[in-house]
Design an enzyme around this catalytic site. Sequence first.
Site, PDB file in Angstrom:
ATOM      1  N   ASP A 171     -17.197   6.907  -2.270  1.00  0.00           N
ATOM      2  CA  ASP A 171     -15.939   6.752  -1.519  1.00  0.00           C
ATOM      3  C   ASP A 171     -15.737   8.062  -0.754  1.00  0.00           C
ATOM      4  O   ASP A 171     -16.410   9.063  -1.051  1.00  0.00           O
ATOM      5  CB  ASP A 171     -14.795   6.509  -2.535  1.00  0.00           C
ATOM      6  CG  ASP A 171     -13.425   6.314  -1.891  1.00  0.00           C
ATOM      7  OD1 ASP A 171     -13.349   6.090  -0.658  1.00  0.00           O
ATOM      8  OD2 ASP A 171     -12.416   6.385  -2.622  1.00  0.00           O
ATOM      9  N   GLN A 186      -9.958  -4.023  -3.970  1.00  0.00           N
ATOM     10  CA  GLN A 186     -11.301  -3.559  -3.609  1.00  0.00           C
ATOM     11  C   GLN A 186     -12.268  -3.803  -4.772  1.00  0.00           C
ATOM     12  O   GLN A 186     -13.376  -4.327  -4.577  1.00  0.00           O
ATOM     13  CB  GLN A 186     -11.252  -2.055  -3.276  1.00  0.00           C
ATOM     14  CG  GLN A 186     -12.598  -1.475  -2.892  1.00  0.00           C
ATOM     15  CD  GLN A 186     -13.121  -2.056  -1.586  1.00  0.00           C
ATOM     16  OE1 GLN A 186     -12.417  -2.081  -0.584  1.00  0.00           O
ATOM     17  NE2 GLN A 186     -14.363  -2.529  -1.577  1.00  0.00           N
ATOM     18  N   CYS A 226     -16.588   1.362  -0.294  1.00  0.00           N
ATOM     19  CA  CYS A 226     -15.412   0.544   0.033  1.00  0.00           C
ATOM     20  C   CYS A 226     -15.126   0.536   1.535  1.00  0.00           C
ATOM     21  O   CYS A 226     -14.494  -0.402   2.030  1.00  0.00           O
ATOM     22  CB  CYS A 226     -14.202   1.082  -0.720  1.00  0.00           C
ATOM     23  SG  CYS A 226     -13.932   2.854  -0.441  1.00  0.00           S
ATOM     24  N   ARG A 263       0.886  -1.173   0.000  1.00  0.00           N
ATOM     25  CA  ARG A 263       0.000   0.000   0.000  1.00  0.00           C
ATOM     26  C   ARG A 263       0.914   1.210   0.000  1.00  0.00           C
ATOM     27  O   ARG A 263       1.657   1.430   0.967  1.00  0.00           O
ATOM     28  CB  ARG A 263      -0.912  -0.020   1.225  1.00  0.00           C
ATOM     29  CG  ARG A 263      -1.699   1.263   1.395  1.00  0.00           C
ATOM     30  CD  ARG A 263      -2.827   1.143   2.385  1.00  0.00           C
ATOM     31  NE  ARG A 263      -3.957   0.427   1.802  1.00  0.00           N
ATOM     32  CZ  ARG A 263      -5.204   0.474   2.258  1.00  0.00           C
ATOM     33  NH1 ARG A 263      -5.495   1.201   3.318  1.00  0.00           N
ATOM     34  NH2 ARG A 263      -6.173  -0.206   1.668  1.00  0.00           N
ATOM     35  N   ARG A 312     -13.705  -9.077   0.633  1.00  0.00           N
ATOM     36  CA  ARG A 312     -12.269  -8.772   0.496  1.00  0.00           C
ATOM     37  C   ARG A 312     -11.443  -9.996   0.880  1.00  0.00           C
ATOM     38  O   ARG A 312     -10.402 -10.274   0.291  1.00  0.00           O
ATOM     39  CB  ARG A 312     -11.885  -7.579   1.400  1.00  0.00           C
ATOM     40  CG  ARG A 312     -12.497  -6.239   1.018  1.00  0.00           C
ATOM     41  CD  ARG A 312     -11.930  -5.715  -0.288  1.00  0.00           C
ATOM     42  NE  ARG A 312     -10.490  -5.669  -0.283  1.00  0.00           N
ATOM     43  CZ  ARG A 312      -9.753  -4.645   0.167  1.00  0.00           C
ATOM     44  NH1 ARG A 312     -10.341  -3.563   0.601  1.00  0.00           N
ATOM     45  NH2 ARG A 312      -8.428  -4.690   0.141  1.00  0.00           N
ATOM     46  N   HIS A 323      -7.098   0.736  -6.753  1.00  0.00           N
ATOM     47  CA  HIS A 323      -7.336  -0.153  -5.615  1.00  0.00           C
ATOM     48  C   HIS A 323      -7.966  -1.448  -6.165  1.00  0.00           C
ATOM     49  O   HIS A 323      -9.157  -1.723  -5.947  1.00  0.00           O
ATOM     50  CB  HIS A 323      -8.261   0.540  -4.606  1.00  0.00           C
ATOM     51  CG  HIS A 323      -8.259  -0.078  -3.243  1.00  0.00           C
ATOM     52  ND1 HIS A 323      -7.462  -1.162  -2.897  1.00  0.00           N
ATOM     53  CD2 HIS A 323      -8.966   0.229  -2.119  1.00  0.00           C
ATOM     54  CE1 HIS A 323      -7.695  -1.478  -1.642  1.00  0.00           C
ATOM     55  NE2 HIS A 323      -8.589  -0.654  -1.138  1.00  0.00           N
TER      56      HIS A 323
HETATM   57  N1   CP Z   1     -11.514  -0.507   1.754  1.00  0.00           N
HETATM   58  C1   CP Z   1     -10.257  -0.521   2.244  1.00  0.00           C
HETATM   59  O1   CP Z   1      -9.254  -0.697   1.522  1.00  0.00           O
HETATM   60  O2   CP Z   1     -10.173  -0.335   3.578  1.00  0.00           O
HETATM   61  P1   CP Z   1      -8.845  -0.169   4.439  1.00  0.00           P
HETATM   62  O3   CP Z   1      -8.260   1.173   4.118  1.00  0.00           O
HETATM   63  O4   CP Z   1      -9.314  -0.274   5.859  1.00  0.00           O
HETATM   64  O5   CP Z   1      -7.892  -1.269   4.078  1.00  0.00           O
HETATM   65  N1  NVA Z   2      -9.953   6.643  -1.616  1.00  0.00           N
HETATM   66  C1  NVA Z   2      -9.718   6.153  -0.285  1.00  0.00           C
HETATM   67  C2  NVA Z   2      -9.937   4.675  -0.232  1.00  0.00           C
HETATM   68  C3  NVA Z   2      -9.754   4.040   1.112  1.00  0.00           C
HETATM   69  C4  NVA Z   2      -9.961   2.575   1.073  1.00  0.00           C
HETATM   70  C5  NVA Z   2      -8.286   6.506   0.135  1.00  0.00           C
HETATM   71  O1  NVA Z   2      -7.380   6.370  -0.692  1.00  0.00           O
HETATM   72  O2  NVA Z   2      -8.099   6.933   1.268  1.00  0.00           O
END
Ligand code: CP
Ligand code: NVA
Length: 312
Positions: free
Chosen positions: A226, A132, A268, A102, A297, A129
Amino acid sequence: MRHLLTLLDLDRSEIMHLIKLSKVLKWERYEGYLRSNLRGKVVGLLFEKPSTRTRVSIEVAVRELGGSTLYMRGDELQLVRGEPIKDTARVLSRYIHCLFARVKLHETLIEFTKYSSIPIVNALSDLFHPLQALADLMTIEEHFKSFNRVGRVVFVGDGGSNVCHSLMIACVKVGIDYVVACPEEYRPCSFVLELAREEAKETGARIEIVPDPFTAVKDADVIYTDVLVSMGQEHERSTRLRAFLPKYQVNRELLRAIGHNNYVFMHCLPAMRGEEVTDEVIEDNVHSLVFKQAENRLHTTKAVLLWLVGAK
Ligand code: CP
Ligand code: NVA
């Protein structure tokens, strides 16, 4: 050896295979049966940003498949002191069997793939992502029984979010029309739109960007949103909230504009109640699929693990 940085790395039949496999894995878990394909394998998690669902679902998925995990905070590696990604990638490749990362910048993942001899999986970047979106496709398929029964997915809010980008690619890959309702200054990135439009030619799916959310949601099957302020954008918070609110909030009034009652609401998570969505929309047990998405997930990540590292 394959990587998964975006759903563009998979063709339609691979996506369908992963969804089918995820459903089998879900059923097996409910029946108390766990596979052990990852025995002896170590999966690394390199996280430069916080996470609840992604981190925990990956860790549980790996463990339930018989493997072990190694969580690495980005700021605890020598990367923060300037060790190049290309060195880190070659070193980690010698210890672990797969890396879920990440990252703040998508380019970091691309650099990893250039120098790694293990699969690299995008666990969220500024642009995409894919894990997701895969769980979202599974959730949509479970609910509607077939993608053919889904006319339109409408994403309301930040068109440039990683989640909006990945869902766009996911939908057009399986032939579902995708509509983004967003302010002009928060449209999806143009190069992502171009890539998605290229994909859409294969399936005939349409992509539309519409400024008015009330027009966009009419006749929709899925309404998705989102957060309006993604991780790393906290310094833009007040500008963003001014641009999106109140017009782009998913609330009861907007949902009424769909014009029928067979829609579903998806997010998400994490959700900021009172910003992109109201509490009552998330908590509406009839239409809200948010916790099914979160559960899926786990199953979809297991399928990705079996595909990338667990084949017997
Ligand atoms: N939806 C998602 O990726 O959640 P987290 O940021 O908690 O991993
Ligand atoms: N768009 C959001 C998604 C979190 C799962 C972020 O990047 O923070």
